[in-house]
Enzyme design. Structure first.
Site, PDB file in Angstrom:
ATOM      1  N   GLU A  48       0.687  -0.986   0.070  1.00 36.39           N
ATOM      2  CA  GLU A  48       0.154  -0.112   0.009  1.00 36.39           C
ATOM      3  C   GLU A  48       0.940   1.266  -0.076  1.00 36.39           C
ATOM      4  O   GLU A  48       1.815   1.343   0.495  1.00 36.39           O
ATOM      5  CB  GLU A  48      -0.837   0.105   1.251  1.00 36.39           C
ATOM      6  N   ASN A  71      -6.628   1.739   2.754  1.00 32.41           N
ATOM      7  CA  ASN A  71      -7.288   3.083   2.955  1.00 32.41           C
ATOM      8  C   ASN A  71      -6.923   4.242   2.017  1.00 32.41           C
ATOM      9  O   ASN A  71      -7.571   5.049   1.691  1.00 32.41           O
ATOM     10  CB  ASN A  71      -7.177   3.647   4.386  1.00 32.41           C
ATOM     11  N   ASN A 100     -12.270  -0.760  -0.789  1.00 32.02           N
ATOM     12  CA  ASN A 100     -11.638  -1.095   0.409  1.00 32.02           C
ATOM     13  C   ASN A 100     -12.589  -0.937   1.527  1.00 32.02           C
ATOM     14  O   ASN A 100     -12.548   0.427   1.921  1.00 32.02           O
ATOM     15  CB  ASN A 100     -10.293  -0.481   0.527  1.00 32.02           C
ATOM     16  N   GLU A 101     -12.796  -1.603   2.458  1.00 26.79           N
ATOM     17  CA  GLU A 101     -13.302  -1.521   3.686  1.00 26.79           C
ATOM     18  C   GLU A 101     -14.307  -0.377   3.686  1.00 26.79           C
ATOM     19  O   GLU A 101     -14.315   0.420   4.513  1.00 26.79           O
ATOM     20  CB  GLU A 101     -12.226  -1.092   4.789  1.00 26.79           C
ATOM     21  N   TYR A 151      -7.155  -8.254  12.178  1.00 29.00           N
ATOM     22  CA  TYR A 151      -5.745  -7.861  12.860  1.00 29.00           C
ATOM     23  C   TYR A 151      -5.902  -8.151  14.099  1.00 29.00           C
ATOM     24  O   TYR A 151      -6.841  -8.276  14.790  1.00 29.00           O
ATOM     25  CB  TYR A 151      -5.194  -6.564  12.734  1.00 29.00           C
ATOM     26  N   GLU A 198      -6.622  -8.926   4.020  1.00 29.05           N
ATOM     27  CA  GLU A 198      -5.732  -8.299   4.983  1.00 29.05           C
ATOM     28  C   GLU A 198      -5.835  -9.052   6.257  1.00 29.05           C
ATOM     29  O   GLU A 198      -6.926  -9.362   6.734  1.00 29.05           O
ATOM     30  CB  GLU A 198      -6.384  -6.896   5.353  1.00 29.05           C
ATOM     31  N   GLN A 256       1.400  -6.118   5.768  1.00 28.57           N
ATOM     32  CA  GLN A 256       1.595  -5.690   4.576  1.00 28.57           C
ATOM     33  C   GLN A 256       3.301  -6.416   4.055  1.00 28.57           C
ATOM     34  O   GLN A 256       3.495  -7.438   4.919  1.00 28.57           O
ATOM     35  CB  GLN A 256       1.712  -4.239   4.214  1.00 28.57           C
TER      36      GLN A 256
HETATM   37  O1  LIG Z   1     -10.279  -2.085  13.235  1.00 28.26           O
HETATM   38  N1  LIG Z   1      -9.844  -0.820  12.584  1.00 28.26           N
HETATM   39  O2  LIG Z   1      -9.658   0.188  13.725  1.00 28.26           O
HETATM   40  C1  LIG Z   1      -9.241  -0.559  11.687  1.00 28.26           C
HETATM   41  C2  LIG Z   1      -8.743   0.680  11.489  1.00 28.26           C
HETATM   42  C3  LIG Z   1      -8.173   0.671   9.965  1.00 28.26           C
HETATM   43  C4  LIG Z   1      -7.838  -0.460   9.226  1.00 28.26           C
HETATM   44  O3  LIG Z   1      -7.440  -0.057   7.722  1.00 28.26           O
HETATM   45  C5  LIG Z   1      -7.109  -1.231   7.039  1.00 28.26           C
HETATM   46  O4  LIG Z   1      -5.656  -1.598   7.567  1.00 28.26           O
HETATM   47  C6  LIG Z   1      -4.773  -0.852   6.788  1.00 28.26           C
HETATM   48  C7  LIG Z   1      -3.370  -1.408   6.855  1.00 28.26           C
HETATM   49  O5  LIG Z   1      -3.150  -2.682   6.471  1.00 28.26           O
HETATM   50  C8  LIG Z   1      -5.441  -0.665   5.495  1.00 28.26           C
HETATM   51  O6  LIG Z   1      -4.825   0.547   4.794  1.00 28.26           O
HETATM   52  C9  LIG Z   1      -6.920  -0.704   5.630  1.00 28.26           C
HETATM   53  O7  LIG Z   1      -7.566  -1.530   4.801  1.00 28.26           O
HETATM   54  C10 LIG Z   1      -8.453  -1.677   9.623  1.00 28.26           C
HETATM   55  C11 LIG Z   1      -8.917  -1.715  10.901  1.00 28.26           C
END
Ligand SMILES: O=[N+]([O-])c1ccc(O[C@@H]2O[C@@H](CO)[C@H](O)[C@H]2O)cc1
Length: 497
Positions: free
Chosen positions: A27, A72, A172-173, A244, A292, A350
């Site tokens: 990214e 993002n 994305n998201e 995550y 992700e 990433q």
């Molecule tokens: O749970 N959250 O607060 C949260 C916040 C941001 C987020 O962003 C995602 O993770 C970022 C880093 O890989 C990517 O650019 C985006 O798609 C993913 C999860």
């Protein structure tokens, strides 16, 4: 010592090992692109400015596909900014990461880098600030042979052959309030459907990914997937999943069990997708693109201030992983493999510097984080079919997930490459003796057994000590019965042939 068992029988398979399970993510964020994959002044830079040391590590990691350019970032991105003569490319505010984007790297450079690294691209279109037309324009620029303004522009910019990008992410998201152009499920579902319909008019053979939830803890989780798929079911191939994990409040045991959450996440999304399919009386199955996933100390990131003064490529999300993080990553990989019937693509988020298995110093060294190793071993040695193994293991109690087995494992079997078991021991206090019943394979022996472990579960690799945590031969292997001792908090690979 704990004792556990698993039986390997090549008659019981889940699905083929999907090469796309070993995808990653580049990214425009922090130092992933600039001083990550690309740094023209670096001593190892090639004629196009790509760091050869990072290219070499990317190959060694065994990556197959790579998602780009966000994340993002993509939700505010104008792809045209990144093509054509560099000196004419605009500098822009990147609202997602509070940075300045120089556009020195764009789709042309990314595709050239994919060619050098031998990777399949997975391109995301901006459905935050943009829509159907811009997605079509990018598709035409990338994939049309020639004879139109946009395809001829690509040719004029030096890429005579079309890129032939097959896999595309529709935004994305879009469920996340932090996303530029954040939408409701219905709004996004309609836009994704219309974008997909138009993209398929240009090329019916594309593989399209609709955005699922940005995590299973989103308040709209489940309902989001159902609504988006109601709108897009016949038009897309995948729904995305993102997850995550981090160790919270010193709860190491709970953290090492995080694959349990991923397992439930996958089951919920499969159930939701199949429910929509059933209501539509469709024979089609939607697969999951887990595009992700990783350990990310998100709470630390959320507590920090965004960068001041819109810097170019500031250090962001540079988590330094320890052994326990690598074992958690190994557990997540095992879960992805165990679900290969429906998870047919995945991206470790990433690749470089940003929550990444590879770290670099600007102008200096590149090295492997602890999390590099489970990924590279699985990417290299998982082959053929994923086998249905049902480990029998003692369990332990976790605050977040209840009773969780100490052993988490999967096996793959390939006629030529042999059989490989990947296993983590989640016990923090003692080894686990793993007995493997491989009678169905007929007279096999252990040809390699390695373990990733350390007396200090918080030990890390650094530029000065890059191999502090690295897979080492496991000396504790016994034949008849075949038993391997898995150290406490360890990732293990056992190859049989
Ligand atoms: O749970 N959250 O607060 C949260 C916040 C941001 C987020 O962003 C995602 O993770 C970022 C880093 O890989 C990517 O650019 C985006 O798609 C993913 C999860």
């Amino acid at each position: 010592m704990h004792n556990a068992r698993l039986t390997i029988d090549p008659a019981f398979t889940v699905a083929p090992v999907r090469r796309r399970t070993f995808g990653t993510f580049v990214e425009h964020l922090g130092r992933c692109v600039y001083t990550g994959i690309y740094e023209p002044g670096h001593p190892s830079a090639d004629e196009d400015g790509f760091r050869r040391d990072v290219l070499e590590l990317t190959r060694e990691l065994g990556v197959t596909t790579v998602r780009y350019p966000g994340g993002n970032f993509v939700s505010g991105y104008r792809w045209e900014d990144g093509v054509g003569p560099r000196e004419r490319r605009p500098r822009r505010l990147d609202l997602a990461w509070h940075s300045t984007e120089t556009n020195e790297v764009g789709v042309e450079e990314f595709m050239a880098w994919c060619g050098k690294a031998g990777l399949e691209p997975m391109m995301a279109v901006n459905l935050g600030t943009r829509g159907v037309q811009e997605a079509l324009d990018l598709l035409e620029y990338c994939n049309h042979h020639s004879g139109t303004t946009l395809s001829d522009l690509r040719v004029a910019n030096g890429a005579k052959e079309p890129y032939g990008i097959r896999m595309w992410c529709l935004g994305n998201e879009m469920d996340g309030p932090w996303q530029i152009g954040h939408k409701s499920a219905r709004e996004y579902g309609r836009l994704a459907a219309e974008t997909a319909r138009a993209m398929r008019m240009a090329d019916p053979g594309l593989e399209l990914v609709a955005c699922g939830s940005s995590s299973s803890s989103m308040p709209t989780f489940g309902a989001w997937e159902a609504t988006v798929l109601e709108e897009t079911y016949d038009l897309v191939d995948f729904i995305s999943c993102h997850a995550y994990y981090e160790e919270k409040d010193g709860d190491l045991g709970g953290f090492l069990a995080c694959a349990t959450d991923m397992e439930r996440f996958i089951a919920s999304v499969v159930a939701t997708a199949d429910h929509v399919g059933a209501r539509l009386r469709s024979r089609k199955k939607i697969n999951l693109s887990f595009d992700e996933w990783n350990v990310w100390y998100l709470s630390r990131f959320q507590a920090a201030e965004p960068p001041a003064d819109w810097p170019v490529a500031p250090p962001l999300l540079e988590d330094h992983y320890h052994l326990a993080d690598a074992v958690a990553v190994g557990g997540l990989l095992i879960t992805l493999l165990r679900n290969s019937d429906r998870v047919t693509a995945a991206c470790l988020a990433q690749l470089v510097n940003v929550i990444a298995p590879i770290m670099t110093e600007p102008g200096g060294r590149a090295w492997k984080q602890t999390t590099f190793h489970p990924f590279s071993q699985a990417a290299r040695h998982a082959a053929g079919q994923v086998l249905r193994v049902e480990p029998v293991s003692p369990s332990y109690d976790t605050a977040e997930y209840g009773e969780v087995p100490l052993l988490h494992a999967v096996a793959t079997h390939d006629e030529r490459q042999g059989t490989t078991v990947f296993a983590i021991n989640r016990a923090t206090d003692r080894p686990l003796a793993l007995e493997i019943d491989a009678r169905a394979l007929g007279g096999v022996r252990v040809v390699e057994a390695t373990t990733l472990t350390d007396p200090d579960v918080y030990a890390r690799n650094t530029a000065d000590d890059p191999d502090r945590i690295t897979p080492r031969p496991n000396p504790d292997v016994q034949h008849d019965p075949l038993t391997v001792l898995l150290p406490p908090v360890s990732w293990n690979m056992i190859r049989l042939a």
